[in-house]
Design an enzyme around this catalytic site. Sequence first.
Site, PDB file in Angstrom:
ATOM      1  N   GLY A  12       0.793  -1.237   0.000  1.00 47.07           N
ATOM      2  CA  GLY A  12       0.000   0.000   0.000  1.00 47.07           C
ATOM      3  C   GLY A  12       0.820   1.280   0.000  1.00 47.07           C
ATOM      4  N   ALA A  13       2.156   1.152   0.079  1.00 47.48           N
ATOM      5  CA  ALA A  13       2.999   2.358  -0.026  1.00 47.48           C
ATOM      6  C   ALA A  13       3.601   2.472  -1.419  1.00 47.48           C
ATOM      7  CB  ALA A  13       4.103   2.330   1.040  1.00 47.48           C
ATOM      8  N   ASP A  37       3.535  -3.187   4.293  1.00 50.98           N
ATOM      9  CA  ASP A  37       4.473  -2.871   3.214  1.00 50.98           C
ATOM     10  C   ASP A  37       5.889  -2.974   3.769  1.00 50.98           C
ATOM     11  OD1 ASP A  37       4.133  -0.994   0.340  1.00 50.98           O
ATOM     12  OD2 ASP A  37       6.116  -1.301   1.239  1.00 50.98           O
ATOM     13  N   LEU A  39       8.409  -1.493   2.577  1.00 49.54           N
ATOM     14  CA  LEU A  39       9.123  -0.251   2.265  1.00 49.54           C
ATOM     15  C   LEU A  39      10.467  -0.550   1.600  1.00 49.54           C
ATOM     16  CD1 LEU A  39       8.254   1.991   5.371  1.00 49.54           C
ATOM     17  CD2 LEU A  39       7.158   1.934   3.125  1.00 49.54           C
ATOM     18  N   THR A 127      -1.076  -9.221 -13.591  1.00 49.76           N
ATOM     19  CA  THR A 127      -0.715  -8.375 -14.730  1.00 49.76           C
ATOM     20  C   THR A 127      -0.964  -9.070 -16.070  1.00 49.76           C
ATOM     21  OG1 THR A 127       1.238  -7.472 -15.853  1.00 49.76           O
ATOM     22  CG2 THR A 127       1.653  -9.216 -14.279  1.00 49.76           C
ATOM     23  N   ASP A 128      -1.162  -8.258 -17.100  1.00 49.81           N
ATOM     24  CA  ASP A 128      -1.293  -8.800 -18.461  1.00 49.81           C
ATOM     25  C   ASP A 128      -0.006  -9.497 -18.918  1.00 49.81           C
ATOM     26  OD1 ASP A 128       0.307  -6.523 -18.768  1.00 49.81           O
ATOM     27  OD2 ASP A 128      -0.986  -5.554 -20.259  1.00 49.81           O
ATOM     28  N   GLU A 129       1.110  -9.174 -18.233  1.00 48.70           N
ATOM     29  CA  GLU A 129       2.397  -9.697 -18.695  1.00 48.70           C
ATOM     30  C   GLU A 129       2.493 -11.217 -18.560  1.00 48.70           C
ATOM     31  OE1 GLU A 129       5.905  -7.465 -17.926  1.00 48.70           O
ATOM     32  OE2 GLU A 129       4.806  -5.614 -17.566  1.00 48.70           O
ATOM     33  N   TYR A 151      10.261 -11.184 -14.176  1.00 48.59           N
ATOM     34  CA  TYR A 151       9.159 -10.544 -13.433  1.00 48.59           C
ATOM     35  C   TYR A 151       7.845 -11.263 -13.721  1.00 48.59           C
ATOM     36  CZ  TYR A 151       5.183  -7.332 -12.914  1.00 48.59           C
ATOM     37  OH  TYR A 151       3.944  -6.788 -12.627  1.00 48.59           O
ATOM     38  N   SER A 152       7.506 -11.404 -15.017  1.00 44.46           N
ATOM     39  CA  SER A 152       6.202 -12.001 -15.326  1.00 44.46           C
ATOM     40  C   SER A 152       6.161 -13.479 -14.928  1.00 44.46           C
ATOM     41  CB  SER A 152       5.821 -11.799 -16.793  1.00 44.46           C
ATOM     42  OG  SER A 152       6.866 -12.100 -17.656  1.00 44.46           O
ATOM     43  N   ALA A 153       7.325 -14.144 -14.974  1.00 43.64           N
ATOM     44  CA  ALA A 153       7.344 -15.546 -14.529  1.00 43.64           C
ATOM     45  C   ALA A 153       7.036 -15.624 -13.043  1.00 43.64           C
ATOM     46  CB  ALA A 153       8.704 -16.171 -14.829  1.00 43.64           C
ATOM     47  N   LYS A 155       5.238 -13.490 -11.345  1.00 47.13           N
ATOM     48  CA  LYS A 155       3.810 -13.196 -11.173  1.00 47.13           C
ATOM     49  C   LYS A 155       2.966 -14.437 -11.516  1.00 47.13           C
ATOM     50  CE  LYS A 155       2.068  -9.836 -10.133  1.00 47.13           C
ATOM     51  NZ  LYS A 155       1.742  -9.296  -8.785  1.00 47.13           N
ATOM     52  N   GLY A 276      14.842  -9.583 -24.147  1.00 48.79           N
ATOM     53  CA  GLY A 276      13.555 -10.321 -24.084  1.00 48.79           C
ATOM     54  C   GLY A 276      12.346  -9.396 -24.101  1.00 48.79           C
TER      55      GLY A 276
HETATM   56  P1  NAD Z   1       5.353  -0.722  -6.976  1.00 44.51           P
HETATM   57  O1  NAD Z   1       6.686  -1.308  -7.296  1.00 44.51           O
HETATM   58  O2  NAD Z   1       5.134   0.746  -7.191  1.00 44.51           O
HETATM   59  O3  NAD Z   1       4.981  -1.011  -5.452  1.00 44.51           O
HETATM   60  C1  NAD Z   1       5.205  -2.258  -4.858  1.00 44.51           C
HETATM   61  C2  NAD Z   1       5.022  -2.085  -3.355  1.00 44.51           C
HETATM   62  O4  NAD Z   1       5.195  -3.367  -2.743  1.00 44.51           O
HETATM   63  C3  NAD Z   1       6.062  -1.150  -2.699  1.00 44.51           C
HETATM   64  O5  NAD Z   1       5.432  -0.302  -1.779  1.00 44.51           O
HETATM   65  C4  NAD Z   1       7.011  -2.095  -1.985  1.00 44.51           C
HETATM   66  O6  NAD Z   1       7.627  -1.522  -0.838  1.00 44.51           O
HETATM   67  C5  NAD Z   1       6.072  -3.226  -1.630  1.00 44.51           C
HETATM   68  N1  NAD Z   1       6.772  -4.514  -1.428  1.00 44.51           N
HETATM   69  C6  NAD Z   1       7.712  -5.071  -2.212  1.00 44.51           C
HETATM   70  N2  NAD Z   1       8.114  -6.250  -1.677  1.00 44.51           N
HETATM   71  C7  NAD Z   1       7.376  -6.432  -0.551  1.00 44.51           C
HETATM   72  C8  NAD Z   1       7.291  -7.463   0.417  1.00 44.51           C
HETATM   73  N3  NAD Z   1       8.081  -8.550   0.369  1.00 44.51           N
HETATM   74  N4  NAD Z   1       6.410  -7.325   1.426  1.00 44.51           N
HETATM   75  C9  NAD Z   1       5.612  -6.225   1.532  1.00 44.51           C
HETATM   76  N5  NAD Z   1       5.655  -5.214   0.655  1.00 44.51           N
HETATM   77  C10 NAD Z   1       6.523  -5.322  -0.385  1.00 44.51           C
HETATM   78  O7  NAD Z   1       4.308  -1.583  -7.799  1.00 44.51           O
HETATM   79  P2  NAD Z   1       2.950  -1.175  -8.524  1.00 44.51           P
HETATM   80  O8  NAD Z   1       3.267  -0.671  -9.869  1.00 44.51           O
HETATM   81  O9  NAD Z   1       2.155  -0.373  -7.596  1.00 44.51           O
HETATM   82  O10 NAD Z   1       2.284  -2.615  -8.703  1.00 44.51           O
HETATM   83  C11 NAD Z   1       1.390  -3.125  -7.712  1.00 44.51           C
HETATM   84  C12 NAD Z   1       0.871  -4.480  -8.166  1.00 44.51           C
HETATM   85  O11 NAD Z   1       0.184  -4.327  -9.411  1.00 44.51           O
HETATM   86  C13 NAD Z   1       1.972  -5.506  -8.411  1.00 44.51           C
HETATM   87  O12 NAD Z   1       1.515  -6.751  -7.953  1.00 44.51           O
HETATM   88  C14 NAD Z   1       2.137  -5.526  -9.928  1.00 44.51           C
HETATM   89  O13 NAD Z   1       2.567  -6.783 -10.361  1.00 44.51           O
HETATM   90  C15 NAD Z   1       0.721  -5.230 -10.376  1.00 44.51           C
HETATM   91  N6  NAD Z   1       0.610  -4.569 -11.684  1.00 44.51           N
HETATM   92  C16 NAD Z   1       1.250  -3.389 -11.918  1.00 44.51           C
HETATM   93  C17 NAD Z   1       1.083  -2.757 -13.152  1.00 44.51           C
HETATM   94  C18 NAD Z   1       1.726  -1.438 -13.445  1.00 44.51           C
HETATM   95  O14 NAD Z   1       1.613  -0.966 -14.594  1.00 44.51           O
HETATM   96  N7  NAD Z   1       2.363  -0.768 -12.506  1.00 44.51           N
HETATM   97  C19 NAD Z   1       0.286  -3.350 -14.149  1.00 44.51           C
HETATM   98  C20 NAD Z   1      -0.347  -4.574 -13.858  1.00 44.51           C
HETATM   99  C21 NAD Z   1      -0.192  -5.159 -12.625  1.00 44.51           C
HETATM  100  P1  TYD Z   2       7.779  -0.118 -18.079  1.00 49.19           P
HETATM  101  O1  TYD Z   2       7.181   1.142 -17.560  1.00 49.19           O
HETATM  102  O2  TYD Z   2       9.050  -0.603 -17.492  1.00 49.19           O
HETATM  103  O3  TYD Z   2       6.634  -1.227 -17.971  1.00 49.19           O
HETATM  104  P2  TYD Z   2       6.613  -2.757 -18.558  1.00 49.19           P
HETATM  105  O4  TYD Z   2       7.939  -3.117 -19.063  1.00 49.19           O
HETATM  106  O5  TYD Z   2       6.257  -3.535 -17.323  1.00 49.19           O
HETATM  107  O6  TYD Z   2       5.555  -2.770 -19.601  1.00 49.19           O
HETATM  108  O7  TYD Z   2       7.996   0.030 -19.665  1.00 49.19           O
HETATM  109  C1  TYD Z   2       6.931   0.326 -20.527  1.00 49.19           C
HETATM  110  C2  TYD Z   2       7.455   0.311 -21.942  1.00 49.19           C
HETATM  111  O8  TYD Z   2       8.382   1.392 -22.102  1.00 49.19           O
HETATM  112  C3  TYD Z   2       8.215  -0.955 -22.285  1.00 49.19           C
HETATM  113  O9  TYD Z   2       7.953  -1.294 -23.653  1.00 49.19           O
HETATM  114  C4  TYD Z   2       9.661  -0.568 -22.127  1.00 49.19           C
HETATM  115  C5  TYD Z   2       9.657   0.899 -22.504  1.00 49.19           C
HETATM  116  N1  TYD Z   2      10.705   1.719 -21.833  1.00 49.19           N
HETATM  117  C6  TYD Z   2      11.600   2.487 -22.603  1.00 49.19           C
HETATM  118  O10 TYD Z   2      11.571   2.504 -23.848  1.00 49.19           O
HETATM  119  N2  TYD Z   2      12.552   3.217 -21.933  1.00 49.19           N
HETATM  120  C7  TYD Z   2      12.654   3.226 -20.568  1.00 49.19           C
HETATM  121  O11 TYD Z   2      13.539   3.913 -20.014  1.00 49.19           O
HETATM  122  C8  TYD Z   2      11.702   2.454 -19.807  1.00 49.19           C
HETATM  123  C9  TYD Z   2      11.764   2.441 -18.300  1.00 49.19           C
HETATM  124  C10 TYD Z   2      10.753   1.713 -20.479  1.00 49.19           C
END
Ligand code: NAD
Ligand code: TYD
Length: 345
Positions: A12-13, A37, A39, A127-129, A151-153, A155, A276
């Site tokens: 949540g942080a 969290d 942190l 995630t969609d990944e 990462y996606s593996a 998840k 990749g």
């Molecule tokens: P983020 O990296 O901004 O935040 C992750 C949070 O989890 C942080 O506050 C971190 O301190 C905490 N954390 C990490 N390891 C921890 C642990 N072991 N115990 C407790 N807390 C821990 O991530 P986000 O972008 O907010 O993503 C949140 C969720 O949504 C993730 O599960 C991610 O896979 C999913 N998601 C994100 C996106 C995106 O575009 N950001 C898209 C689809 C799904």
């Molecule tokens: P990102 O925000 O890392 O999300 P994800 O890889 O999980 O989709 O990246 C989004 C897209 O932007 C991805 O195709 C990689 C690209 N990207 C860049 O071209 N330059 C950058 O510096 C970053 C961080 C991402």
Amino acid sequence: MSFFRSILVTGGAGFIGSNFVHYVHARHAGCKITVLDALTYAGNLENLAGLLEDKRLKFIKGSIADAPTVREAMTGCEAVFNFAAETHVDRSIQEAGTFIETDVLGTYTLLRAACDIGVEKFVQISTDEVYGSSSGEHFEETSPLKPGNPYSASKCGGDLMCQAFFNTFQAPVVITRSSNNFGPYQHVEKFIPLFITNTIEGKELPLYGDGKHERDWIYVEDNCAAVELVSTRGRSGEIYNIAAGESRPNIEVAETILELLGAPKSRIVFIEDRKGHDRAYLMDSTKTEALGWSRRYDFRGALENTVEWYRSNDTWWRHVKSGAFRKYYDKHYKEKLEKGKTRGI
Ligand code: NAD
Ligand code: TYD
């Protein structure tokens, strides 16, 4: 079904987790929220500024992979929303150990506690990944998992554990899989915030490969609304895709950011491609729409909001870029949290 009276929000942080905490806090006055969290570098208490002092919010610093802490945090909660994860693809390419520990082992630890405590709902944020790269097809919830990076593996590991717990122990799990989020409080290592803040700082925008990789960007508030809906209307054991349906190439997003900030396209530099690198993610979210969800924000308008947010929250992202948010934490919260204070910190 109405919303829960007490929830645990892990992560949540972080970016989406903190947006979800703000979202629920504003809409459900009777709901008590516990945030767990660790942190990590991505967890920032400034994301919860204004809420931490509220007695409705309890904050526990700890890992979702630590069973006693998880049990303490989850006790008394009706529902769990697991946002905690290691999330940055580039970091997972460097070192994936923490991804496996948090995204797989952490999810397992939460599921164990959820079964013992008997929560009403366990929402796994995925995630969609997990479907891997698309060459034009829109993945459905039944599409095979084909992760393309560590990462996606990791998840996928968490998602599969959730499904196993539903099948074996009837754990009341729902999984949401959303496309790429953007909006306030997103860490500056991610594409959109990095490109916005670099533009403001007069720096270059590093675009991977040919810049034609596509992402289907969803505004974070639209994702929060979908997660809320799935938690009350979704059926246990089911998966729900959450897509904006507005996929576009990275170069187009970069050029729009430059245009909104009045900077020239020459700021874009093409750099060596990510290893990749998934070309595109595309999903069908008909199943979530059938529950009554549709996105409220179009890409252009939401990007304008986001650019404006970063412009007017200069201190927030400069603290993240410089690491100064750690000093803010040390100054205001470290001592209290170490002494075990969790409410009104
Ligand atoms: P983020 O990296 O901004 O935040 C992750 C949070 O989890 C942080 O506050 C971190 O301190 C905490 N954390 C990490 N390891 C921890 C642990 N072991 N115990 C407790 N807390 C821990 O991530 P986000 O972008 O907010 O993503 C949140 C969720 O949504 C993730 O599960 C991610 O896979 C999913 N998601 C994100 C996106 C995106 O575009 N950001 C898209 C689809 C799904
Ligand atoms: P990102 O925000 O890392 O999300 P994800 O890889 O999980 O989709 O990246 C989004 C897209 O932007 C991805 O195709 C990689 C690209 N990207 C860049 O071209 N330059 C950058 O510096 C970053 C961080 C991402």
